[in-house]
Design a protein around this motif. Structure first.
Motif, PDB file in Angstrom:
ATOM      1  N   CYS A 464       0.867  -1.177  -0.046  1.00 19.85           N
ATOM      2  CA  CYS A 464       0.172   0.002  -0.118  1.00 19.85           C
ATOM      3  C   CYS A 464       0.916   1.258  -0.163  1.00 19.85           C
ATOM      4  CB  CYS A 464      -1.041   0.141   1.081  1.00 19.85           C
ATOM      5  SG  CYS A 464      -1.910   1.340   1.494  1.00 19.85           S
ATOM      6  N   GLN A 465       0.629   2.017  -0.865  1.00 15.91           N
ATOM      7  CA  GLN A 465       1.500   3.463  -1.261  1.00 15.91           C
ATOM      8  C   GLN A 465       0.502   4.568  -0.919  1.00 15.91           C
ATOM      9  OE1 GLN A 465       4.772   4.037  -1.576  1.00 15.91           O
ATOM     10  NE2 GLN A 465       4.041   6.125  -1.027  1.00 15.91           N
ATOM     11  N   TRP A 466       0.842   5.686   0.065  1.00 18.81           N
ATOM     12  CA  TRP A 466       0.034   6.779   0.068  1.00 18.81           C
ATOM     13  C   TRP A 466       0.648   7.619  -0.692  1.00 18.81           C
ATOM     14  CZ3 TRP A 466       2.334  11.200   1.754  1.00 18.81           C
ATOM     15  CH2 TRP A 466       1.612  12.367   1.817  1.00 18.81           C
ATOM     16  N   LEU A 467      -0.357   8.742  -1.371  1.00 17.22           N
ATOM     17  CA  LEU A 467       0.099   9.462  -2.295  1.00 17.22           C
ATOM     18  C   LEU A 467      -0.829  11.016  -1.770  1.00 17.22           C
ATOM     19  CD1 LEU A 467      -0.137   8.019  -5.926  1.00 17.22           C
ATOM     20  CD2 LEU A 467       1.870   8.531  -4.451  1.00 17.22           C
ATOM     21  N   VAL A 487       5.773  -2.522 -11.625  1.00 17.21           N
ATOM     22  CA  VAL A 487       6.362  -3.510 -10.691  1.00 17.21           C
ATOM     23  C   VAL A 487       5.197  -4.549 -10.391  1.00 17.21           C
ATOM     24  CG1 VAL A 487       7.463  -3.930  -8.537  1.00 17.21           C
ATOM     25  CG2 VAL A 487       8.081  -1.791  -9.801  1.00 17.21           C
ATOM     26  N   PHE A 488       4.076  -4.188 -10.218  1.00 12.67           N
ATOM     27  CA  PHE A 488       3.157  -4.875  -9.703  1.00 12.67           C
ATOM     28  C   PHE A 488       1.977  -5.294 -10.780  1.00 12.67           C
ATOM     29  CE2 PHE A 488       4.532  -2.803  -5.880  1.00 12.67           C
ATOM     30  CZ  PHE A 488       4.591  -4.180  -4.840  1.00 12.67           C
ATOM     31  N   GLY A 489       1.427  -6.556 -10.868  1.00 18.75           N
ATOM     32  CA  GLY A 489       0.575  -6.826 -11.931  1.00 18.75           C
ATOM     33  C   GLY A 489      -0.774  -6.307 -11.392  1.00 18.75           C
ATOM     34  N   ASN A 490      -1.132  -6.364 -10.232  1.00 20.34           N
ATOM     35  CA  ASN A 490      -2.703  -5.855 -10.008  1.00 20.34           C
ATOM     36  C   ASN A 490      -2.216  -4.594  -9.103  1.00 20.34           C
ATOM     37  OD1 ASN A 490      -3.935  -8.391 -11.050  1.00 20.34           O
ATOM     38  ND2 ASN A 490      -2.706  -9.273  -9.423  1.00 20.34           N
ATOM     39  N   VAL A 491      -3.082  -3.784  -9.604  1.00 18.23           N
ATOM     40  CA  VAL A 491      -3.013  -2.296  -9.035  1.00 18.23           C
ATOM     41  C   VAL A 491      -4.408  -1.740  -9.004  1.00 18.23           C
ATOM     42  CG1 VAL A 491      -2.198   0.089  -8.950  1.00 18.23           C
ATOM     43  CG2 VAL A 491      -0.853  -1.657  -9.987  1.00 18.23           C
ATOM     44  N   HIS A 492      -4.747  -1.245  -7.585  1.00 19.41           N
ATOM     45  CA  HIS A 492      -6.093  -0.611  -7.351  1.00 19.41           C
ATOM     46  C   HIS A 492      -5.990   0.878  -6.708  1.00 19.41           C
ATOM     47  CE1 HIS A 492      -8.282  -4.215  -8.008  1.00 19.41           C
ATOM     48  NE2 HIS A 492      -7.355  -5.002  -7.409  1.00 19.41           N
ATOM     49  N   VAL A 493      -6.527   1.672  -6.991  1.00 22.25           N
ATOM     50  CA  VAL A 493      -6.323   3.154  -6.524  1.00 22.25           C
ATOM     51  C   VAL A 493      -7.833   3.625  -5.587  1.00 22.25           C
ATOM     52  CG1 VAL A 493      -6.095   5.497  -7.141  1.00 22.25           C
ATOM     53  CG2 VAL A 493      -5.040   3.660  -8.631  1.00 22.25           C
ATOM     54  N   TRP A 494      -7.460   3.890  -4.558  1.00 22.01           N
ATOM     55  CA  TRP A 494      -8.715   4.349  -3.691  1.00 22.01           C
ATOM     56  C   TRP A 494      -8.467   5.909  -3.276  1.00 22.01           C
ATOM     57  CZ3 TRP A 494     -12.456   0.842  -1.781  1.00 22.01           C
ATOM     58  CH2 TRP A 494     -12.396  -0.404  -2.301  1.00 22.01           C
ATOM     59  N   LEU A 507      -4.848   6.143  -1.846  1.00 19.39           N
ATOM     60  CA  LEU A 507      -4.042   5.016  -1.287  1.00 19.39           C
ATOM     61  C   LEU A 507      -3.959   4.111  -2.578  1.00 19.39           C
ATOM     62  CD1 LEU A 507      -5.884   4.107   2.180  1.00 19.39           C
ATOM     63  CD2 LEU A 507      -3.796   5.575   1.554  1.00 19.39           C
ATOM     64  N   VAL A 508      -2.812   3.588  -2.902  1.00 27.10           N
ATOM     65  CA  VAL A 508      -2.562   2.782  -4.179  1.00 27.10           C
ATOM     66  C   VAL A 508      -2.387   1.301  -3.459  1.00 27.10           C
ATOM     67  CG1 VAL A 508      -1.491   2.098  -6.135  1.00 27.10           C
ATOM     68  CG2 VAL A 508      -1.664   4.611  -5.423  1.00 27.10           C
ATOM     69  N   ILE A 509      -3.064   0.424  -3.909  1.00 30.33           N
ATOM     70  CA  ILE A 509      -2.951  -1.024  -3.454  1.00 30.33           C
ATOM     71  C   ILE A 509      -2.227  -1.753  -4.479  1.00 30.33           C
ATOM     72  CG2 ILE A 509      -4.146  -3.206  -2.797  1.00 30.33           C
ATOM     73  CD1 ILE A 509      -4.096  -1.115  -0.536  1.00 30.33           C
ATOM     74  N   ALA A 510      -1.507  -2.690  -4.361  1.00 32.90           N
ATOM     75  CA  ALA A 510      -0.763  -3.320  -5.481  1.00 32.90           C
ATOM     76  C   ALA A 510      -0.270  -4.644  -4.850  1.00 32.90           C
ATOM     77  CB  ALA A 510       0.574  -2.737  -5.669  1.00 32.90           C
ATOM     78  N   CYS A 511      -0.257  -5.772  -5.829  1.00 31.06           N
ATOM     79  CA  CYS A 511       0.122  -7.036  -5.490  1.00 31.06           C
ATOM     80  C   CYS A 511       0.258  -7.870  -6.594  1.00 31.06           C
ATOM     81  CB  CYS A 511      -0.866  -7.882  -4.559  1.00 31.06           C
ATOM     82  SG  CYS A 511      -2.692  -8.065  -5.110  1.00 31.06           S
ATOM     83  N   ASN A 512       0.813  -8.891  -6.604  1.00 24.80           N
ATOM     84  CA  ASN A 512       1.081  -9.831  -7.870  1.00 24.80           C
ATOM     85  C   ASN A 512       0.610 -11.139  -7.898  1.00 24.80           C
ATOM     86  OD1 ASN A 512       2.847  -8.103  -9.478  1.00 24.80           O
ATOM     87  ND2 ASN A 512       4.701  -8.505  -8.134  1.00 24.80           N
ATOM     88  N   ALA A 513      -0.126 -11.632  -6.720  1.00 24.26           N
ATOM     89  CA  ALA A 513      -0.774 -12.753  -6.644  1.00 24.26           C
ATOM     90  C   ALA A 513      -2.348 -12.514  -6.757  1.00 24.26           C
ATOM     91  CB  ALA A 513      -0.597 -13.400  -5.122  1.00 24.26           C
TER      92      ALA A 513
END
Length: 586
Positions: A464-467, A487-494, A507-513
């Protein structure tokens, strides 16, 4: 070091042409007895010692001024560049003036050097007063004239001149004067000037290290400036002690001593919240700043200054409202907008994660994110914070929630270094550093940092990355989301919402799984965590990636923020100026 020759016959004619030795003879009496400023070897050693101490004082000033001005200008790459340029400009002007003065017929370079050192002491000791004027001048420039950002950064250099120009010009004069005093023959010119330069540089090294590691952390900025002024006063005394006519200097030395005592005793007015580039947008006018930031309106209930910054916890009397000041920025509060946002930095990635055994929080701040992570079924929560003062500061917001839980561990280190040496793979890594204004923070917003974080995620882990969406332009928001997506295959922005309205925190949520891909399921999970935490009226709204990245052709044109090309570090200060000037709404 050789003595000045006793007569013209002692000077090699080939060496005498255009050389300081020839000047020395010309400056002497008709019998060639030597120049009026002729000094014994012992006296010349005193001058070298004094010149070394002068170098130490100069770097103490530079470190202290840069630190103090950073509280006003913010530590942007532009501000640091302009402050250094202002310092070096003064040295350049002083070198030119000092050289002309040293070669002027009929002058006494010993007395001149002592006078210059006294001038450095006086103007340096006056700098705390001029430093108090800079915030008001900067604010008026921003809000009244509203210059273009790059013009504003140039004006910052002029503001730095208000503090630095006179003392640094005097500092620049010392080298040619000291060289004139110490040089006795053309044949030893290189060795003499080289020795002076070496002594001054060694003093500068000592002053720089002493200011950063001892003076400022232990005694503070103002005391460090007073200490540097005292050094210049001692140097002036040493040099005049080597002269044949020290009596004239006594009056000036006494006046400087009075100035040291006077400035040391007078309490300069100071507000709890710095009026910096990073806080100016919070106030409607300079009068509003003075009215709402004085001792009657807010009180500093805790403060600590160290090598990293000055950290304060400030409270509004009677309201219980507290906020955290770190250097030139307000970095959090117990208010309705800040506390829930920092809690969501733990809860939102937890809603995506398969498990939450091990959590890494980057940045301690008010402690709300770490405290929220401890409310998850985690077996360990590690917080990485580079500034050790934050540990006690956080206790004023979360009490003993962190210290009283054996699952929590604080690591005082740089986040990237900690990720490199960590022996744990984390189920959640959540990052909320300070604003990406300074070189110290910018590396936590680059592709290389995201790659490092990804390498430390466990299977099914979530990053999770804050902007600061209220600060970044849409272009830069898109760049950052795109950089994470590299870097990550799955990205969600909230976007965080408080009472139904977005507050600008992204808040940017990112994961590869493989993970939950239903925003309503995520919202329900987050709502349950917030309710259990007693946080009502707070939620997050997912924003479609297409709003940031556009179509395939638009994505291909987006920039990537990297270590080698940290675009965000250069763009954010410009966007901050635009926000303060009202060109963009925060």
């Amino acid at each position: 070091m050789t003595d000045i020759p006793a007569s013209d016959a002692d000077v090699n004619p080939k060496d005498a042409v255009g050389a300081p030795a020839a000047d020395a003879v010309r400056d002497g009496d008709e019998r060639g007895a030597g120049p009026r400023h002729a000094l014994s070897p012992t006296a010349r050693r005193l001058v070298i010692l004094g010149f070394a101490l002068s170098g130490a004082a100069a770097l103490i000033y530079e470190v202290a001024w840069t630190r103090e001005l950073s509280l006003v200008f913010s530590s942007t790459v532009y501000a640091v560049s302009t402050m250094l340029a202002a310092f070096m400009t003064g040295l350049s002007i002083g070198g030119w003036l000092g050289g002309r003065r040293a070669d002027k017929s009929g002058t006494d370079p010993v007395r001149d050097l002592a006078t210059v050192e006294l001038g450095i002491a006086i103007t340096g000791l006056m700098s705390p007063i001029t430093l108090r004027v800079i915030p008001m001048l900067q604010y008026e420039v921003l809000t009244v004239f509203k210059p273009a950002p790059l013009v504003f950064f140039a004006l910052q250099m002029l503001l730095a001149f208000v503090v630095m120009l006179v003392p640094t010009t005097l500092m620049g004069m010392t080298f040619p004067l000291a060289s004139k005093i110490s040089t006795t023959s053309y044949s030893s010119l290189g060795r003499t000037v080289g020795g002076l330069y070496s002594a001054n540089t060694l003093g500068a090294i000592a002053g720089s290290l002493g200011a950063g590691f001892l003076l400022i952390p232990i005694f503070g900025l103002r005391a460090s400036i007073l200490f540097a002024g005292a050094i210049n006063l001692v140097v002036a005394c040493l040099i005049m002690a080597a002269s044949r006519k020290p009596a004239i200097f006594r009056v000036g030395a006494a006046l400087a001593l009075v100035l040291v005592i006077g400035i040391g005793d007078v309490a300069l007015p100071q507000t709890a919240v710095p009026l910096s580039l990073g806080t100016a947008y919070r106030f409607a006018s300079y009068e509003d700043y003075v009215a709402t930031s004085g001792a009657e309106d807010v009180s500093v209930i805790w403060a600590e200054e160290n090598a990293y910054s000055r950290v304060e916890v400030v409270e509004e009397p009677g309201t219980g409202f507290r906020f955290l000041v770190n250097g030139s920025l307000v970095e959090g509060s117990n208010g309705r907008g800040d506390a829930p946002t920092t809690s969501l930095l733990s809860y939102l990635p937890a809603a995506y994660a398969d498990k939450v055994d091990d959590v890494l929080v980057i940045g301690l701040g008010t402690g709300y994110t770490s405290a929220s992570a401890l409310r998850l079924p985690a077996r360990s929560v590690t917080t990485v914070e580079i500034n050790p003062a934050m540990r006690e500061a956080a206790s004023y917001f979360v009490g003993d929630t962190l210290e009283g839980d054996e699952r929590w561990r604080l690591v005082n280190a740089d986040a990237r270094q900690q990720l490199q040496v960590a022996d744990t793979n984390y189920d959640i890594i959540t990052s909320e550093p300070s604003w990406p204004l300074a070189a110290a923070v910018s590396p936590l917003f680059t592709r290389e940092f995201f790659e490092l974080a990804e390498s430390r995620l466990a299977d099914g882990g979530v990053f999770c990355q804050w902007l600061p969406g209220y600060l970044l332009s849409h272009e830069d928001q898109a760049m950052m989301v795109h950089t994470v997506g590299q870097v990550f295959g799955n990205v969600h922005v909230w976007e965080v919402t408080v009472d139904g309205a977005g507050n600008g925190d992204i808040l940017v949520i990112a994961c590869n799984a493989k993970h939950v891909d239903d925003s309503e399921v995520v919202r329900e999970r987050v709502a349950g965590m917030l309710a259990a935490d007693g946080l009502t009226g707070v939620s997050a709204q997912e924003i479609p990636l297409s709003e940031f990245l556009g179509g395939a052709s638009e994505r291909a044109a987006l920039d990537v923020n990297t270590d080698d090309h940290p675009l965000l570090e250069f763009r954010v200060p410009i966007e901050l100026v635009e926000m303060v000037e009202g060109l963009r709404t925060p």
